[in-house]
Write a protein that holds these residues in place. Sequence first.
Motif, PDB file in Angstrom:
ATOM      1  N   GLY A  15       0.495  -1.153  -0.104  1.00  0.00           N
ATOM      2  CA  GLY A  15      -0.278   0.260   0.100  1.00  0.00           C
ATOM      3  C   GLY A  15       1.108   1.151  -0.151  1.00  0.00           C
ATOM      4  O   GLY A  15       2.479   1.276  -0.950  1.00  0.00           O
ATOM      5  N   ASN A  29      -2.544  -4.848   2.173  1.00  0.00           N
ATOM      6  CA  ASN A  29      -3.451  -4.743   1.620  1.00  0.00           C
ATOM      7  C   ASN A  29      -3.430  -4.914   0.460  1.00  0.00           C
ATOM      8  O   ASN A  29      -2.626  -6.367   0.218  1.00  0.00           O
ATOM      9  CB  ASN A  29      -3.256  -3.228   0.970  1.00  0.00           C
ATOM     10  CG  ASN A  29      -2.630  -2.073   2.535  1.00  0.00           C
ATOM     11  OD1 ASN A  29      -2.428  -2.355   3.024  1.00  0.00           O
ATOM     12  ND2 ASN A  29      -3.275  -1.269   0.975  1.00  0.00           N
ATOM     13  N   TYR A  71      -5.579  10.567   4.960  1.00  0.00           N
ATOM     14  CA  TYR A  71      -4.360  10.779   3.775  1.00  0.00           C
ATOM     15  C   TYR A  71      -5.144  11.432   2.836  1.00  0.00           C
ATOM     16  O   TYR A  71      -4.401  11.320   1.996  1.00  0.00           O
ATOM     17  CB  TYR A  71      -3.973   9.236   3.959  1.00  0.00           C
ATOM     18  CG  TYR A  71      -3.249   8.766   5.210  1.00  0.00           C
ATOM     19  CD1 TYR A  71      -1.912   9.277   5.609  1.00  0.00           C
ATOM     20  CD2 TYR A  71      -3.738   8.017   6.464  1.00  0.00           C
ATOM     21  CE1 TYR A  71      -0.982   8.951   6.453  1.00  0.00           C
ATOM     22  CE2 TYR A  71      -3.193   7.521   7.048  1.00  0.00           C
ATOM     23  CZ  TYR A  71      -1.847   8.418   7.791  1.00  0.00           C
ATOM     24  OH  TYR A  71      -1.126   7.746   8.830  1.00  0.00           O
TER      25      TYR A  71
END
Length: 156
Positions: A15, A29, A71
């Motif tokens: 990721g 991920n 994020y």
Amino acid sequence: MKHLPYFCLGKMVRGFGWGSKQLDIPTSNFPEQVVDNLPPHLSPGIYYGWASVGNGDVHKMVLNIGWNPYYKNTKKKSVENYIIHIFKEDFYGEILYIVSTGYIRPEKNFSSVDALIFAIQDDIEEAKRQLDLPEHLKLKEDNFFHIPENKIMNGH
Ligand SMILES: Cc1cc2nc3c(=O)[nH]c(=O)nc-3n(C[C@H](O)[C@H](O)[C@H](O)COP(=O)(O)O)c2cc1C
Ligand SMILES: Nc1ncnc2c1ncn2[C@@H]1O[C@H](COP(=O)(O)OP(=O)(O)O)[C@@H](O)[C@H]1O
Ligand SMILES: [Mg+2]
């Protein structure tokens, strides 16, 4: 939620590298193929369930489906799991088998990284409690976790 339990598997990919570095909560991920094949009615958000790496032991896990608003990752939807277990090393490239059995909350933005960490820790505690209930505990023993890797066709 009526579409749960949701079973899925896939080979772990890299990721953004935020999980372990900034949060101290590593997340395995799933690849794009898994993200693109999620049923449309499975809402983004935080779930709990069971996970096994490469047909190994089955552990409790929390799952995040979404865009990591903290994020500002608006472009790439991700599906990632924190497995509630201490692993000695990374397992990129291995097959992760999961079943999501319950929903916790939608993804949110936070004003600080500490607030995000606290929220994830709460999710982990909620997952631990819920997964001890018989309706969730029974999925830990599902045959899905014993499908050998060489019997997997097209990721299913
Ligand atoms: C249980 C759980 C809940 C999460 N909740 C949120 C959230 O509400 N908002 C958010 O921006 N990110 C949330 N995250 C995502 C983290 O920001 C994410 O794990 C981090 O971006 C790591 O990404 P990476 O694997 O690409 O490095 C959550 C992650 C987990 C495992
Ligand atoms: N308890 C755990 N749960 C999930 N992943 C873990 C765990 N312990 C170690 N890992 C490893 O950490 C990797 C993810 O770390 P992370 O910082 O989120 O990086 P990335 O952005 O590449 O996903 C996983 O792919 C896995 O190999
Ligand atoms: Mg990750």
